[in-house]
Design a protein around this motif. Structure first.
Motif, PDB file in Angstrom:
ATOM      1  N   ILE A 152      -8.978  64.875 -24.517  1.00 48.72           N
ATOM      2  CA  ILE A 152      -8.616  65.914 -23.581  1.00 48.72           C
ATOM      3  C   ILE A 152      -8.435  65.462 -22.177  1.00 48.72           C
ATOM      4  CG2 ILE A 152     -11.065  66.378 -22.779  1.00 48.72           C
ATOM      5  CD1 ILE A 152     -10.479  69.377 -22.851  1.00 48.72           C
ATOM      6  N   ALA A 153      -8.799  64.344 -21.662  1.00 44.40           N
ATOM      7  CA  ALA A 153      -8.715  63.586 -20.585  1.00 44.40           C
ATOM      8  C   ALA A 153      -7.391  62.685 -20.511  1.00 44.40           C
ATOM      9  CB  ALA A 153      -9.855  63.036 -19.871  1.00 44.40           C
ATOM     10  N   ALA A 154      -6.706  62.657 -21.638  1.00 46.29           N
ATOM     11  CA  ALA A 154      -5.556  61.719 -21.657  1.00 46.29           C
ATOM     12  C   ALA A 154      -4.498  62.184 -20.506  1.00 46.29           C
ATOM     13  CB  ALA A 154      -4.726  61.851 -23.126  1.00 46.29           C
ATOM     14  N   GLY A 155      -4.161  61.236 -19.871  1.00 47.61           N
ATOM     15  CA  GLY A 155      -3.050  61.482 -18.707  1.00 47.61           C
ATOM     16  C   GLY A 155      -3.839  62.055 -17.622  1.00 47.61           C
ATOM     17  N   CYS A 156      -4.996  62.019 -17.359  1.00 46.20           N
ATOM     18  CA  CYS A 156      -5.901  62.379 -16.315  1.00 46.20           C
ATOM     19  C   CYS A 156      -6.048  61.150 -15.446  1.00 46.20           C
ATOM     20  CB  CYS A 156      -6.949  63.034 -16.594  1.00 46.20           C
ATOM     21  SG  CYS A 156      -6.778  64.790 -17.499  1.00 46.20           S
ATOM     22  N   ALA A 157      -5.846  61.061 -14.248  1.00 47.65           N
ATOM     23  CA  ALA A 157      -6.503  59.946 -13.182  1.00 47.65           C
ATOM     24  C   ALA A 157      -7.763  60.054 -12.903  1.00 47.65           C
ATOM     25  CB  ALA A 157      -5.645  59.819 -12.234  1.00 47.65           C
ATOM     26  N   THR A 158      -8.036  61.488 -12.467  1.00 51.16           N
ATOM     27  CA  THR A 158      -9.495  61.807 -11.898  1.00 51.16           C
ATOM     28  C   THR A 158      -9.990  63.199 -12.698  1.00 51.16           C
ATOM     29  OG1 THR A 158      -8.914  60.879  -9.803  1.00 51.16           O
ATOM     30  CG2 THR A 158     -10.743  62.283  -9.771  1.00 51.16           C
ATOM     31  N   ILE A 159     -11.144  62.991 -13.110  1.00 52.09           N
ATOM     32  CA  ILE A 159     -11.704  64.339 -13.481  1.00 52.09           C
ATOM     33  C   ILE A 159     -13.140  64.777 -12.877  1.00 52.09           C
ATOM     34  CG2 ILE A 159     -10.587  64.040 -15.771  1.00 52.09           C
ATOM     35  CD1 ILE A 159     -13.364  63.634 -17.122  1.00 52.09           C
ATOM     36  N   GLY A 160     -13.336  65.828 -12.907  1.00 52.90           N
ATOM     37  CA  GLY A 160     -14.810  66.135 -12.457  1.00 52.90           C
ATOM     38  C   GLY A 160     -15.924  66.776 -13.351  1.00 52.90           C
ATOM     39  N   VAL A 161     -16.961  66.126 -13.436  1.00 52.91           N
ATOM     40  CA  VAL A 161     -17.840  66.707 -14.381  1.00 52.91           C
ATOM     41  C   VAL A 161     -19.249  67.133 -13.675  1.00 52.91           C
ATOM     42  CG1 VAL A 161     -19.533  65.771 -16.156  1.00 52.91           C
ATOM     43  CG2 VAL A 161     -17.509  64.707 -15.971  1.00 52.91           C
ATOM     44  N   THR A 162     -19.632  68.302 -14.173  1.00 54.98           N
ATOM     45  CA  THR A 162     -20.806  69.113 -13.529  1.00 54.98           C
ATOM     46  C   THR A 162     -21.520  69.602 -14.584  1.00 54.98           C
ATOM     47  OG1 THR A 162     -21.740  70.825 -11.896  1.00 54.98           O
ATOM     48  CG2 THR A 162     -19.614  71.240 -13.331  1.00 54.98           C
ATOM     49  N   ALA A 163     -22.655  70.507 -14.272  1.00 52.65           N
ATOM     50  CA  ALA A 163     -23.591  70.934 -15.342  1.00 52.65           C
ATOM     51  C   ALA A 163     -24.017  72.122 -15.082  1.00 52.65           C
ATOM     52  CB  ALA A 163     -24.669  69.965 -15.893  1.00 52.65           C
ATOM     53  N   GLY A 164     -24.421  73.332 -15.578  1.00 56.81           N
ATOM     54  CA  GLY A 164     -25.176  74.390 -15.134  1.00 56.81           C
ATOM     55  C   GLY A 164     -26.409  74.089 -15.205  1.00 56.81           C
ATOM     56  N   ALA A 165     -27.065  75.198 -14.442  1.00 63.64           N
ATOM     57  CA  ALA A 165     -28.578  74.898 -14.086  1.00 63.64           C
ATOM     58  C   ALA A 165     -29.549  74.887 -15.289  1.00 63.64           C
ATOM     59  CB  ALA A 165     -28.917  76.404 -13.285  1.00 63.64           C
ATOM     60  N   SER A 166     -28.922  75.271 -16.661  1.00 67.64           N
ATOM     61  CA  SER A 166     -29.999  75.140 -17.645  1.00 67.64           C
ATOM     62  C   SER A 166     -29.561  74.077 -18.496  1.00 67.64           C
ATOM     63  CB  SER A 166     -29.828  76.342 -18.486  1.00 67.64           C
ATOM     64  OG  SER A 166     -28.488  77.209 -18.702  1.00 67.64           O
ATOM     65  N   ALA A 167     -28.667  73.038 -18.009  1.00 68.20           N
ATOM     66  CA  ALA A 167     -28.453  71.753 -18.777  1.00 68.20           C
ATOM     67  C   ALA A 167     -28.987  70.722 -18.418  1.00 68.20           C
ATOM     68  CB  ALA A 167     -26.584  71.807 -18.982  1.00 68.20           C
ATOM     69  N   PRO A 168     -29.569  70.077 -19.293  1.00 73.36           N
ATOM     70  CA  PRO A 168     -30.117  68.727 -18.761  1.00 73.36           C
ATOM     71  C   PRO A 168     -29.371  67.627 -18.498  1.00 73.36           C
ATOM     72  CG  PRO A 168     -30.622  69.101 -20.907  1.00 73.36           C
ATOM     73  CD  PRO A 168     -30.037  70.238 -20.605  1.00 73.36           C
ATOM     74  N   GLU A 169     -29.653  66.737 -17.725  1.00 75.30           N
ATOM     75  CA  GLU A 169     -28.886  65.484 -17.131  1.00 75.30           C
ATOM     76  C   GLU A 169     -28.457  64.777 -18.339  1.00 75.30           C
ATOM     77  OE1 GLU A 169     -26.748  62.899 -14.891  1.00 75.30           O
ATOM     78  OE2 GLU A 169     -27.134  64.791 -14.579  1.00 75.30           O
ATOM     79  N   VAL A 170     -29.167  64.644 -19.426  1.00 76.90           N
ATOM     80  CA  VAL A 170     -29.003  63.672 -20.653  1.00 76.90           C
ATOM     81  C   VAL A 170     -27.889  64.186 -21.009  1.00 76.90           C
ATOM     82  CG1 VAL A 170     -30.255  65.001 -22.197  1.00 76.90           C
ATOM     83  CG2 VAL A 170     -29.835  62.835 -22.775  1.00 76.90           C
TER      84      VAL A 170
END
Length: 318
Positions: free
Chosen positions: A262-280
């Motif tokens: 899904i990230a093919a062709g991307c140079a920079t992507i952002g990643v975040t998580a909702g308040a109920s998703a653990p860091e793992v």
């Protein structure tokens, strides 16, 4: 000779993931299990994340839809972080159940504010999403008809409160800050005498996570939000990313669900998580991307959270 991996720069939103209310709710279930042993019953998902729920199930938690599914065995019953209508603890008391209320303290503040406005004779507009557990719980604090649910700007334009009623409003804690501002502006224009809440109802964690997404969205060819599809705050993060300039935004529940292509062709992507998703689960996504790309990471931090909430009192172990 091994082919060189394409480069991918990952912006990691800060803050992201667990908020203080979610952390407290999970700890309540874990402490109840530690003190009283299995089973501990939990009404509804403690938070909207299957990874968390399944982890607690492995420890001995049993999740139920309603209290009538809970046997009279004296074991603790926990109410979810989203809050419950007043009828639920009333039913638990009638059955002499030992229950623990894991409602986020910021949701409880919304409940108490609604009660104060009602006591002053005001009719409330509740800005939120129909059927969401938090909205069901908030509406269940007052008699039927004491609130009018307003889901979006169009509903705000059409809402008809009781004739002659003094008005105010409150909100679900996990809404889009921008969408809510638009709805409030419409209500103020239609009802100039509407009373303002004593404080902002959208919680600090929702606001901070949306601000972090806005800070990285315009730099991102893609934003990945780690969260469950029934998590309101996670869905809002995806929407905020798209509106704030990300070329594309998607949600995944964990790394195993992500196709790195899904990230093919991307140079920079952002990643975040909702308040109920653990860091793992965030780290799972990063590791999954690293299978295909030569990654570098950068933290985009807009706020540092140091909020903690006290645990409720628990019965001593016999």
């Amino acid at each position: 000779m091994t082919a060189e991996k394409p480069r991918l720069h990952i912006l990691l939103a800060g803050p992201r993931g667990f908020c203080a209310g979610v952390d407290r709710a999970i700890r309540i279930v874990e402490e109840a299990l530690r003190r009283h042993g299995a089973p501990v019953y939990v009404r509804h998902e403690i938070v909207h994340n299957r990874f968390v729920v399944e982890g607690l199930e492995r420890q001995g938690a049993i999740f139920v839809h309603e209290l009538d599914e809970v046997p009279d065995d004296g074991q603790p019953v926990v109410f979810s972080a989203h809050g419950v209508p007043k009828s639920v603890p009333a039913a638990a008391r009638q059955r002499e159940m030992y229950f623990l209320d894991a409602t986020c303290p910021l949701v409880s503040k919304v409940h108490r504010e609604a009660e104060r406005h009602h006591a002053r004779g005001r009719h409330l507009f509740l800005i939120g999403h129909a059927g969401h557990p938090e909205v069901v719980g908030t509406m269940g604090q007052l008699p039927e008809g004491a609130m009018t649910l307003v889901e979006d700007a169009e509903a705000a334009r059409r809402a008809v409160p009781p004739e002659g009623a003094a008005l105010t409003y409150t909100t679900q804690t996990t809404l889009s800050v921008d969408d809510t501002a638009e709805i409030v502006a419409i209500l103020r224009e239609r009802f100039p005498d509407i009373a303002e809440p004593s404080k902002e109802s959208i919680c600090y964690a929702t606001t901070n996570r949306q601000a972090a997404v806005k800070a990285m969205a315009a730099r991102s060819d893609l934003v990945i939000v780690v969260g469950a599809p029934n998590s309101s705050n996670s869905v809002r993060l995806r929407e905020v990313a798209e509106r704030a300039g990300a070329a594309r935004a998607v949600m995944v529940q964990r790394g195993a669900d992500l196709d790195p292509a899904i990230a093919a062709g991307c140079a920079t992507i952002g990643v975040t998580a909702g308040a109920s998703a653990p860091e793992v689960l965030v780290q799972e996504v990063v590791a999954r991307l690293a299978e295909r790309f030569d990654i570098t990471t950068e933290d985009v931090v807009v706020a540092v959270e140091d909020v903690t909430f006290r645990m409720p009192p628990m019965r001593a172990v016999a």
